[in-house]
Design a protein around this motif. Structure first.
Motif, PDB file in Angstrom:
ATOM      1  N   SER A 123       0.848  -1.186   0.000  1.00  0.00           N
ATOM      2  CA  SER A 123       0.000   0.000   0.000  1.00  0.00           C
ATOM      3  C   SER A 123       0.885   1.239   0.000  1.00  0.00           C
ATOM      4  O   SER A 123       2.064   1.192   0.361  1.00  0.00           O
ATOM      5  CB  SER A 123      -0.920   0.014   1.224  1.00  0.00           C
ATOM      6  OG  SER A 123      -0.176   0.355   2.384  1.00  0.00           O
ATOM      7  N   ALA A 124       0.276   2.364  -0.397  1.00  0.00           N
ATOM      8  CA  ALA A 124       1.039   3.612  -0.451  1.00  0.00           C
ATOM      9  C   ALA A 124       1.490   4.021   0.945  1.00  0.00           C
ATOM     10  O   ALA A 124       2.606   4.507   1.129  1.00  0.00           O
ATOM     11  CB  ALA A 124       0.191   4.708  -1.089  1.00  0.00           C
ATOM     12  N   VAL A 125       0.614   3.824   1.937  1.00  0.00           N
ATOM     13  CA  VAL A 125       0.990   4.257   3.287  1.00  0.00           C
ATOM     14  C   VAL A 125       2.130   3.389   3.824  1.00  0.00           C
ATOM     15  O   VAL A 125       3.055   3.895   4.469  1.00  0.00           O
ATOM     16  CB  VAL A 125      -0.241   4.284   4.230  1.00  0.00           C
ATOM     17  CG1 VAL A 125      -0.856   2.914   4.405  1.00  0.00           C
ATOM     18  CG2 VAL A 125       0.127   4.853   5.600  1.00  0.00           C
ATOM     19  N   GLN A 126       2.097   2.091   3.509  1.00  0.00           N
ATOM     20  CA  GLN A 126       3.211   1.227   3.940  1.00  0.00           C
ATOM     21  C   GLN A 126       4.517   1.642   3.261  1.00  0.00           C
ATOM     22  O   GLN A 126       5.581   1.661   3.884  1.00  0.00           O
ATOM     23  CB  GLN A 126       2.896  -0.231   3.623  1.00  0.00           C
ATOM     24  CG  GLN A 126       1.825  -0.822   4.536  1.00  0.00           C
ATOM     25  CD  GLN A 126       1.336  -2.192   4.077  1.00  0.00           C
ATOM     26  OE1 GLN A 126       1.355  -2.496   2.877  1.00  0.00           O
ATOM     27  NE2 GLN A 126       0.889  -3.005   5.014  1.00  0.00           N
ATOM     28  N   MET A 170       0.495  11.407   1.214  1.00  0.00           N
ATOM     29  CA  MET A 170       0.843  11.841   2.562  1.00  0.00           C
ATOM     30  C   MET A 170      -0.184  11.327   3.550  1.00  0.00           C
ATOM     31  O   MET A 170      -1.362  11.626   3.432  1.00  0.00           O
ATOM     32  CB  MET A 170       0.874  13.368   2.574  1.00  0.00           C
ATOM     33  CG  MET A 170       1.677  13.906   3.704  1.00  0.00           C
ATOM     34  SD  MET A 170       1.824  15.672   3.549  1.00  0.00           S
ATOM     35  CE  MET A 170       3.105  15.781   2.326  1.00  0.00           C
ATOM     36  N   PHE A 171       0.288  10.539   4.476  1.00  0.00           N
ATOM     37  CA  PHE A 171      -0.641   9.890   5.410  1.00  0.00           C
ATOM     38  C   PHE A 171      -0.223  10.161   6.850  1.00  0.00           C
ATOM     39  O   PHE A 171       0.974  10.199   7.137  1.00  0.00           O
ATOM     40  CB  PHE A 171      -0.647   8.372   5.189  1.00  0.00           C
ATOM     41  CG  PHE A 171      -0.982   7.972   3.782  1.00  0.00           C
ATOM     42  CD1 PHE A 171      -2.311   7.876   3.382  1.00  0.00           C
ATOM     43  CD2 PHE A 171       0.025   7.715   2.853  1.00  0.00           C
ATOM     44  CE1 PHE A 171      -2.623   7.516   2.077  1.00  0.00           C
ATOM     45  CE2 PHE A 171      -0.284   7.350   1.556  1.00  0.00           C
ATOM     46  CZ  PHE A 171      -1.609   7.260   1.164  1.00  0.00           C
ATOM     47  N   MET A 177      -0.607  16.231  11.336  1.00  0.00           N
ATOM     48  CA  MET A 177      -0.472  14.766  11.382  1.00  0.00           C
ATOM     49  C   MET A 177      -0.008  14.212  10.035  1.00  0.00           C
ATOM     50  O   MET A 177       0.813  13.296   9.975  1.00  0.00           O
ATOM     51  CB  MET A 177      -1.808  14.126  11.794  1.00  0.00           C
ATOM     52  CG  MET A 177      -2.137  14.335  13.281  1.00  0.00           C
ATOM     53  SD  MET A 177      -3.837  13.861  13.712  1.00  0.00           S
ATOM     54  CE  MET A 177      -3.767  12.091  13.399  1.00  0.00           C
ATOM     55  N   LYS A 178      -0.521  14.793   8.953  1.00  0.00           N
ATOM     56  CA  LYS A 178      -0.094  14.295   7.643  1.00  0.00           C
ATOM     57  C   LYS A 178       1.372  14.615   7.375  1.00  0.00           C
ATOM     58  O   LYS A 178       2.059  13.858   6.694  1.00  0.00           O
ATOM     59  CB  LYS A 178      -0.982  14.897   6.556  1.00  0.00           C
ATOM     60  CG  LYS A 178      -2.396  14.318   6.570  1.00  0.00           C
ATOM     61  CD  LYS A 178      -3.211  14.875   5.428  1.00  0.00           C
ATOM     62  CE  LYS A 178      -4.617  14.280   5.437  1.00  0.00           C
ATOM     63  NZ  LYS A 178      -5.424  14.793   4.323  1.00  0.00           N
TER      64      LYS A 178
END
Lengths: 777, 283
Positions: free
Chosen positions: A119-122, B1-2, B40-41
């Motif tokens: 995944s992109a977040v990983q 961006m997470f 947070m991002k």
């Protein structure tokens, strides 16, 4: 194109066919593409502007959840070739530009590792865990200081920061200066800007192992270049690569390029046998998409005491950033070429240095080299007016070539195709009632207000361009297919991303073949559909791409006439093709519908052997020259004495882009273009600190003007056709940007004349204007 | 961006919110989310627990209470900007709310969230200080009230205890004074380079009382006491106001400096805005 009837659609403000899908959220951008089994890429980027990579440890990143693979620069350097630069500059120093840095990083944002995860977040989380030990090296940020003997070096292996020096020397500059009554010297700065297309760059790739076929979707202005360069950089056959530019949310030159991420994602899709996606988002887009402008120029101007421009001498420094991207060193050449502006000038000497610094690479940005030239020559006109006590209008008139002097060859060897600079200026002055405006200025000045009027009479180089002047071809390709049902498909090699050619091309076909724009489907941006093309940039879509289409329309008209002549037993030369009907001249009663011709072409049973079945055409159009749109812009500004805030009270523009296909689209281009020029004049500046850190790394710090900062525009046109292409269209994508910065700054400097301010560089921020009023320049 | 991973709780009452804050170390309140979520991002904030108070409807209100104006902490900037009750006696607050961010931010961002975030360039901060606001909070030990002057403790720092939440903001009645907010915005972020809130009570042509505060100038909002002192008793004409505005940056140390406004320009802008605010409030 021999339009047989009066145009019905060309020149009409038809609503854009593109807009319904765009404004209802039905467009498909690269990031919308979802493929089964897709993995995601995140890049670890250098926080250092210049450092040696002492070590890199990817083990912690590789152990993160969902991570498929982690690559360092060293892992990729033998499978992805260095990124290319296309140029024809003699003795250009071309240091290697690896897709992922492996020995040294040269700007903050240089990629150092590639993480692939489920995944992109990983992927992004794991990229934070790549451990790099940097040994800092001296950082080079000042473009002028970088040229000094003994300067720290961006690329130690080439032994200099100067990638090239190009000298243009025409006439006898020394004598002209020696005899001049007016000599003005000034340093002009065209600040660095960040393009900020609304869609950040993104890339998706998929590999079909059965067909050995690589498909790459990329947010690009030039899918055909990407196909070619992917073949070269990744070593995959060009015939087995398909590049698609889906909906592209703006480019402004920043997507006229070939980027590391395109090569990386394509390589990974093939290596991992899984679809791969990268989406940089705004933060990475600001760091790792090319920036624009960034020129410093020491300019001397010689004039006589009437205000006649005699000679120009310049030393021009272009900040290239850390590496050459696709066209990096080529851009400032356009500044030199267009430095004479729309004026007669015999003596010119320019020394251009392309200089490496530890910053993001620069490259094309809307206007690409020409706004820089316009800013300088238009400021020069006002400086001459100031020195001679003349009105800026008078000085410009004195230096214009006569309206009958075209084609007009400039000191820099440009052949201006057609023009009438007096006509656009006259029209502008009439629109604003110039004498009354100056009278109003006197009244308001007497009342203590700071009120300024600024002109910019510009000429630009568009319709890029003849292949002889380009390194990788300047033609454009088009196919036109009349389908069996009467529907028409256009496959163009340009790759519009906001320019509206799905509409304007349909207008051209509709008039040429007697159909409506709704009957015409314009396809673009897919190299398997539109097999050949150069792309959309340099205000070339209409002037070159539209010209290729016109040739196709003409071929279809001729073939339709041949078929009609055969069926009607008449001579081909006698067949008239008018409003969708074909008939022998003078005998409209015998008319056949175009649809009957289409039927005959495809049923083919009645065709003689010398006429091939089908009704389609393919053309490559090669322009004989560039086109040179021009016009006159005027800004009226008020400056707040207390704060230095500049308010644009009025903005009036007369532009001449030759034949106009759709006036609404032309106005839209001018609105956006002028707004981007105002942005350079008053708001935007990419700022680096002495350590090479980008201080304007987000939209919280980089001041893209909001809609409320942009005034209403009063627009008008003159129409001087170009002989360079069959449409007579010159191009308009960049005109507004090229013209407007100079008009605004001229107005600001005019407003500040009570403070005896001679010049102000951009952006004219409140703080800078306030300092100028304090005598601090 | 997470953002980083976090646990999410939706509180249905203020008591539950306080309990969740007290029970979870490092928990953060989520109000409108327009400061916290971007942080947070960017991973500038990595809270492990978020307590969302967005559905506690009783925290969104504007009302009068014994002559005071009381605004619930979850009232949006848009609602404050549009409230006739606020505009009637507390113009500085209404104008500050209207000047925040853009329409989307004003529709979701809240006064409580903004005050708790304590951005040194926040607009409400100047208004809260000039209008002598009391910040009403609820914590594990019950309710208390903090004067605006004691609330802002430094850069992004307040005197709120870890498990306290703001329930409302109380402004004393204007008592015949007029207040305005003048702002010089940073062109990219829209935050105040300098913002000045001024409350002036005029008596004939002269100034009977003045409270003036500025944001953007330091690490927290500042009262401009020397300007206030110079104004009281002075004529509210151009000369009188200009003379008082001379004191705008008197005694200020640690004036902020950035690429949009170096210290000298910021000090100058402060004087200009004080003059403009007092002129408008005093007319």
């Amino acid at each position: 194109m021999s339009a047989p009837t009066a145009p019905k659609f060309i020149g009409a403000p038809i609503r854009r066919k593109e807009d319904p899908r765009l404004i209802t959220g039905r467009a498909t951008y690269t990031d919308d593409i979802m493929l089964p089994r897709m993995v995601h890429v995140a890049l670890a980027r250098s926080p250092e502007a210049h450092a040696r990579i002492a070590s890199i440890d990817t083990s912690a990143a590789a152990a993160m959840p969902g991570v498929v693979e982690v690559y360092s620069g060293a892992d990729l350097k033998d499978v992805i070739a260095p990124l290319p630069c296309v140029h024809s500059i003699e003795d250009l120093k071309e240091p290697s530009h690896p897709a992922v840095a492996f020995e040294e990083v040269r700007y903050a944002g240089d990629a150092v590792a590639v993480v692939v995860a489920e995944s992109a977040v990983q992927a992004q989380d794991a990229a934070r865990e790549v451990v790099v030990e940097y040994e800092p090296l001296p950082v080079v940020v000042d473009v002028v200081a970088a040229t000094a003997e003994g300067s720290d070096l961006v690329h130690a292996d080439i032994g200099t920061n100067i990638a090239f020096t190009a000298v243009t020397d025409v006439g006898d500059v020394d004598s002209a200066f020696a005899g001049a009554r007016v000599v003005i010297e000034e340093r002009f700065v065209n600040q660095r800007q960040i393009p900020i297309a609304i869609e950040p760059r993104a890339v998706v790739a998929d590999f079909d192992a059965g067909y050995d076929k690589l498909t790459v979707w990329s947010s690009t202005q030039v899918p055909h270049f990407v196909r070619l360069l992917l073949a070269a950089v990744c070593g995959h056959p060009e015939t087995k690569i398909r590049v698609v530019a889906p909906e592209v949310g703006g480019g402004f030159g920043s997507k006229l390029n070939f980027y590391a991420e395109e090569a990386i994602v394509a390589y990974l899709a093939k290596a991992l046998r899984r679809p791969v996606k990268w989406n940089g988002g705004r933060t990475e887009d600001i760091l790792a998409t090319t920036h624009g402008r960034d020129q410093v120029c020491d300019l001397s101007i010689a004039a006589d005491d009437n205000g006649k421009l005699l000679a120009v001498r310049a030393t021009l420094y272009q900040d290239l950033g850390a590496y050459h991207q696709l066209l990096t060193p080529v851009i400032p050449g356009l500044t030199v070429g267009m430095l004479p502006g729309c004026y007669t000038l015999e003596h010119l000497q320019v020394t251009l240095h392309g200089v490496f610094t530890n910053k993001t690479p620069t490259d094309a940005y809307r206007g690409a080299g020409r706004p820089e030239a316009t800013f300088m020559i238009e400021r020069a006109m006002d400086l001459i007016a100031r020195a001679t006590g003349k009105d800026p209008v008078e000085v410009r008139r004195l230096n214009f070539p006569a309206a009958d002097a075209f084609p007009f060859t400039t000191a820099t060897g440009m052949e201006y195709d057609s023009g009438n600079y007096q006509a656009s200026l006259d029209k502008l002055l009439e629109m604003v009632d110039y004498d009354r405006l100056r009278a109003e200025q006197e009244t308001r000045r007497a009342a203590g207000e700071l009120f300024g009027v600024g002109l910019s009479t510009y000429v630009e180089i568009c319709g890029i361009g003849p292949s002889a002047a380009m390194t990788a071809g300047g033609w454009e390709a088009c196919e036109l297919e009349v389908r069996r049902t009467g529907g028409i498909v256009v496959k163009t090699g340009i790759s519009p991303h906001g320019q509206g050619q799905e509409t304007t091309f349909a207008q051209i076909v509709a008039d040429g073949l007697g159909v409506t724009p709704d009957d015409v489907e314009v396809l673009h941006g897919d190299t398997d559909t539109c097999e050949q093309g150069i792309g959309t940039f340099g205000s070339r879509g209409q002037a070159v791409g539209g010209a290729a289409l016109s040739r196709c329309v003409e071929t279809i008209q001729n073939k339709a006439r041949r078929i009609a002549a055969h069926l009607l037993e008449a001579s081909e030369d006698d067949i008239v093709f008018e409003a969708g009907k074909l008939f022998p001249r003078g005998v409209p009663a015998k008319a056949m519908d175009f649809q009957q011709i289409i039927d005959a072409a495809y049923v083919a049973s009645q065709l003689p052997p010398e006429i091939e079945p089908g009704l389609s055409a393919t053309h490559f159009f090669e322009p004989s020259n560039f086109t040179f749109p021009f016009g006159a812009h005027l800004a009226v500004v008020a400056v707040d004495k207390d704060t230095g805030v500049v308010t644009i009270e009025r903005y009036v523009a007369v532009d001449d882009c030759g034949r106009v296909i759709n006036p609404m689209i032309v106005e839209g281009q001018l609105h956006g273009g002028i707004a981007q020029g105002i942005a350079q004049a008053l708001y935007e500046e990419a700022v680096y600190d002495d350590n090479g850190q980008l201080l304007t790394g987000s939209l919280m710090d980089y001041a893209v003007p909001k809609a409320t900062a942009i005034p209403e525009f009063e627009l008008a046109r003159t129409e001087t056709l170009t002989p360079v292409n069959p449409l007579g269209a010159k191009g308009v994508g960049e005109a507004g940007t090229i013209a407007s910065s100079a008009a605004v700054i001229n107005a600001v400097v005019d407003a500040l004349s009570p403070f005896d301010v001679a010049h102000l560089n951009m952006p004219a921020s409140p703080q800078k204007v306030w300092r100028a009023m304090q005598g601090g320049g | 961006m997470f953002p980083g991973e976090f646990e999410y709780h939706r509180a249905t009452s203020t008591d539950e919110a306080v309990r969740l804050l007290a029970d979870n170390d490092g928990a953060k309140l989520l109000a409108g989310g327009h400061s916290l979520l971007p942080m947070m991002k960017l991973r500038l904030a990595v809270p492990t627990v978020l307590v969302d108070i967005g559905s506690i409807e009783e925290l969104a209100f504007v009302r009068q209470d014994n002559g005071d104006l009381v605004i619930g902490s979850m009232t949006t900037h848009a609602d404050i900007a549009a409230s006739e009750t606020v505009a009637a006696g507390h113009g500085a607050l209404a104008e500050a709310a209207a000047s925040i961010g853009d329409v989307q931010v004003r529709n979701l961002g809240t006064i409580g969230g903004s005050l708790a975030h304590a951005d040194p360039a926040a607009d409400y901060a100047a208004a809260a200080l000039a209008l002598d606001a009391q910040i009403e909070v609820l914590g594990p030990d019950g309710e208390r009230s903090i004067a605006a002057a004691d609330f802002f403790a430094g850069l992004l720092t307040t005197s709120l205890a870890p498990a306290e939440l703001i329930t409302g903001v109380r402004f004393p009645g204007a008592g015949g004074a007029t207040s305005v907010y003048e702002k010089f915005a940073q062109p990219a972020s829209g935050f105040a380079i300098v913002g000045v809130a001024a409350e002036i009570k005029a008596d004939g042509g002269s100034c009977a009382a003045a409270r003036i505060a500025a944001t953007g100038i330091s690490d927290r909002p500042v009262r401009l006491s020397q300007v206030e002192a110079a104004l009281v008793g002075a004529a509210l004409d151009d000369d009188g106001i200009a003379a008082a505005a001379e004191h705008a940056d008197a005694g200020l140390t640690d004036v902020r400096s950035d690429m949009y406004a170096a210290q000298d320009y910021r000090r100058h802008l402060l004087g200009v805005l004080v003059r403009r605010a007092v002129t408008r409030a005093g007319s």
